[in-house]
Write a protein that holds these residues in place. Structure first.
Motif, PDB file in Angstrom:
ATOM      1  N   MET A  19       0.830  -1.206   0.000  1.00  0.00           N
ATOM      2  CA  MET A  19       0.000   0.000   0.000  1.00  0.00           C
ATOM      3  C   MET A  19       0.871   1.264   0.000  1.00  0.00           C
ATOM      4  SD  MET A  19      -3.156  -0.657  -0.216  1.00  0.00           S
ATOM      5  CE  MET A  19      -2.905  -2.107  -1.209  1.00  0.00           C
ATOM      6  N   VAL A  20       1.925   1.262   0.799  1.00  0.00           N
ATOM      7  CA  VAL A  20       2.834   2.409   0.833  1.00  0.00           C
ATOM      8  C   VAL A  20       3.469   2.592  -0.539  1.00  0.00           C
ATOM      9  CG1 VAL A  20       5.009   3.265   1.809  1.00  0.00           C
ATOM     10  CG2 VAL A  20       3.265   2.297   3.312  1.00  0.00           C
ATOM     11  N   SER A  21       3.868   1.481  -1.146  1.00  0.00           N
ATOM     12  CA  SER A  21       4.464   1.555  -2.478  1.00  0.00           C
ATOM     13  C   SER A  21       3.463   2.086  -3.506  1.00  0.00           C
ATOM     14  CB  SER A  21       4.953   0.171  -2.895  1.00  0.00           C
ATOM     15  OG  SER A  21       5.436   0.187  -4.212  1.00  0.00           O
ATOM     16  N   ALA A  22       2.219   1.632  -3.441  1.00  0.00           N
ATOM     17  CA  ALA A  22       1.188   2.102  -4.371  1.00  0.00           C
ATOM     18  C   ALA A  22       0.929   3.592  -4.184  1.00  0.00           C
ATOM     19  CB  ALA A  22      -0.097   1.304  -4.174  1.00  0.00           C
ATOM     20  N   LEU A  23       0.852   4.043  -2.939  1.00  0.00           N
ATOM     21  CA  LEU A  23       0.660   5.470  -2.681  1.00  0.00           C
ATOM     22  C   LEU A  23       1.859   6.277  -3.176  1.00  0.00           C
ATOM     23  CD1 LEU A  23      -0.979   5.406   0.865  1.00  0.00           C
ATOM     24  CD2 LEU A  23      -2.065   5.984  -1.311  1.00  0.00           C
ATOM     25  N   GLY A  24       3.056   5.731  -3.052  1.00  0.00           N
ATOM     26  CA  GLY A  24       4.240   6.397  -3.575  1.00  0.00           C
ATOM     27  C   GLY A  24       4.185   6.545  -5.086  1.00  0.00           C
ATOM     28  N   VAL A  25       3.700   5.507  -5.771  1.00  0.00           N
ATOM     29  CA  VAL A  25       3.564   5.566  -7.225  1.00  0.00           C
ATOM     30  C   VAL A  25       2.536   6.625  -7.617  1.00  0.00           C
ATOM     31  CG1 VAL A  25       2.753   4.279  -9.248  1.00  0.00           C
ATOM     32  CG2 VAL A  25       4.334   3.207  -7.645  1.00  0.00           C
ATOM     33  N   VAL A  26       1.416   6.665  -6.918  1.00  0.00           N
ATOM     34  CA  VAL A  26       0.376   7.658  -7.206  1.00  0.00           C
ATOM     35  C   VAL A  26       0.921   9.066  -6.994  1.00  0.00           C
ATOM     36  CG1 VAL A  26      -1.847   8.580  -6.420  1.00  0.00           C
ATOM     37  CG2 VAL A  26      -1.557   6.113  -6.740  1.00  0.00           C
ATOM     38  N   HIS A  27       1.616   9.276  -5.884  1.00  0.00           N
ATOM     39  CA  HIS A  27       2.176  10.587  -5.582  1.00  0.00           C
ATOM     40  C   HIS A  27       3.202  10.991  -6.641  1.00  0.00           C
ATOM     41  CE1 HIS A  27       3.702  13.992  -3.349  1.00  0.00           C
ATOM     42  NE2 HIS A  27       4.927  13.494  -3.453  1.00  0.00           N
ATOM     43  N   THR A  28       4.079  10.070  -6.991  1.00  0.00           N
ATOM     44  CA  THR A  28       5.117  10.360  -7.984  1.00  0.00           C
ATOM     45  C   THR A  28       4.502  10.672  -9.344  1.00  0.00           C
ATOM     46  OG1 THR A  28       6.646   8.915  -6.812  1.00  0.00           O
ATOM     47  CG2 THR A  28       7.201   9.452  -9.086  1.00  0.00           C
ATOM     48  N   THR A  29       3.472   9.930  -9.724  1.00  0.00           N
ATOM     49  CA  THR A  29       2.804  10.178 -10.999  1.00  0.00           C
ATOM     50  C   THR A  29       2.156  11.555 -11.012  1.00  0.00           C
ATOM     51  OG1 THR A  29       2.382   7.811 -11.250  1.00  0.00           O
ATOM     52  CG2 THR A  29       1.064   9.293 -12.590  1.00  0.00           C
ATOM     53  N   GLN A  30       1.488  11.921  -9.938  1.00  0.00           N
ATOM     54  CA  GLN A  30       0.852  13.237  -9.842  1.00  0.00           C
ATOM     55  C   GLN A  30       1.893  14.343  -9.894  1.00  0.00           C
ATOM     56  OE1 GLN A  30      -2.224  14.101 -10.066  1.00  0.00           O
ATOM     57  NE2 GLN A  30      -1.844  16.266  -9.718  1.00  0.00           N
ATOM     58  N   GLN A  31       2.984  14.162  -9.187  1.00  0.00           N
ATOM     59  CA  GLN A  31       4.049  15.161  -9.172  1.00  0.00           C
ATOM     60  C   GLN A  31       4.666  15.288 -10.571  1.00  0.00           C
ATOM     61  OE1 GLN A  31       7.208  14.273  -6.421  1.00  0.00           O
ATOM     62  NE2 GLN A  31       7.714  16.432  -6.148  1.00  0.00           N
ATOM     63  N   SER A  32       4.836  14.176 -11.242  1.00  0.00           N
ATOM     64  CA  SER A  32       5.383  14.190 -12.599  1.00  0.00           C
ATOM     65  C   SER A  32       4.471  14.954 -13.550  1.00  0.00           C
ATOM     66  CB  SER A  32       5.585  12.756 -13.087  1.00  0.00           C
ATOM     67  OG  SER A  32       5.988  12.738 -14.427  1.00  0.00           O
ATOM     68  N   ARG A  33       3.165  14.746 -13.428  1.00  0.00           N
ATOM     69  CA  ARG A  33       2.208  15.472 -14.277  1.00  0.00           C
ATOM     70  C   ARG A  33       2.246  16.970 -13.995  1.00  0.00           C
ATOM     71  NH1 ARG A  33      -2.761  11.195 -13.712  1.00  0.00           N
ATOM     72  NH2 ARG A  33      -1.944   9.695 -15.205  1.00  0.00           N
ATOM     73  N   ALA A  34       2.328  17.323 -12.736  1.00  0.00           N
ATOM     74  CA  ALA A  34       2.372  18.737 -12.375  1.00  0.00           C
ATOM     75  C   ALA A  34       3.648  19.392 -12.907  1.00  0.00           C
ATOM     76  CB  ALA A  34       2.286  18.902 -10.860  1.00  0.00           C
ATOM     77  N   LEU A  35       4.778  18.705 -12.784  1.00  0.00           N
ATOM     78  CA  LEU A  35       6.036  19.268 -13.279  1.00  0.00           C
ATOM     79  C   LEU A  35       6.050  19.344 -14.801  1.00  0.00           C
ATOM     80  CD1 LEU A  35       8.577  17.568 -10.844  1.00  0.00           C
ATOM     81  CD2 LEU A  35       7.888  19.968 -10.890  1.00  0.00           C
ATOM     82  N   THR A  36       5.430  18.379 -15.459  1.00  0.00           N
ATOM     83  CA  THR A  36       5.338  18.420 -16.918  1.00  0.00           C
ATOM     84  C   THR A  36       4.512  19.616 -17.361  1.00  0.00           C
ATOM     85  OG1 THR A  36       5.567  16.015 -17.064  1.00  0.00           O
ATOM     86  CG2 THR A  36       4.629  17.125 -18.966  1.00  0.00           C
ATOM     87  N   ALA A  37       3.416  19.881 -16.658  1.00  0.00           N
ATOM     88  CA  ALA A  37       2.587  21.046 -16.978  1.00  0.00           C
ATOM     89  C   ALA A  37       3.376  22.337 -16.777  1.00  0.00           C
ATOM     90  CB  ALA A  37       1.326  21.046 -16.119  1.00  0.00           C
ATOM     91  N   LYS A  38       4.153  22.418 -15.697  1.00  0.00           N
ATOM     92  CA  LYS A  38       4.977  23.609 -15.459  1.00  0.00           C
ATOM     93  C   LYS A  38       6.033  23.770 -16.551  1.00  0.00           C
ATOM     94  CE  LYS A  38       5.040  24.664 -10.556  1.00  0.00           C
ATOM     95  NZ  LYS A  38       5.880  24.696  -9.342  1.00  0.00           N
ATOM     96  N   LEU A  39       6.619  22.663 -16.970  1.00  0.00           N
ATOM     97  CA  LEU A  39       7.628  22.709 -18.031  1.00  0.00           C
ATOM     98  C   LEU A  39       7.022  23.230 -19.329  1.00  0.00           C
ATOM     99  CD1 LEU A  39      10.436  22.057 -19.209  1.00  0.00           C
ATOM    100  CD2 LEU A  39       9.594  19.739 -19.632  1.00  0.00           C
TER     101      LEU A  39
END
Length: 95
Positions: A19-39
């Protein structure tokens, strides 16, 4: 019975790690999308600034053209080229 309790604890620990790993993947994916939008936003801004710089360089070239300078000198400063009679030749002083 003790082995079953140990297996249950191990299974619970593995489930929690999953579960911790799954939440980490979700968080990382969301952060990646946000940074891509900023880029993408930063790249659009960069492109706009490049366009404006090119436009300003063209405008500067137009304002500094000799014909423009001559026009401003004649119309706004009432200047004109001297006639041949008004020209004075200055020679270097030979001492």
């Amino acid at each position: 019975m003790a082995a079953a309790g140990g297996n249950r604890w191990l299974l619970t620990a593995l489930w929690m790690l999953l579960m911790v790993s799954a939440l980490g993947v979700v968080h990382t994916t969301q952060q990646s999308r946000a940074l891509t939008a900023k880029l993408e936003q930063a790249q659009r801004h960069r492109d706009e600034l490049r366009y404006e710089q090119e436009r300003l360089l063209l405008e500067r070239g137009a304002w500094s053209a000799y014909s423009r300078i001559e026009q401003v000198a004649r119309e706004e400063l009432n200047m004109r080229a001297p006639t041949p009679a008004e020209r004075v030749l200055v020679t270097p002083d030979k001492r």
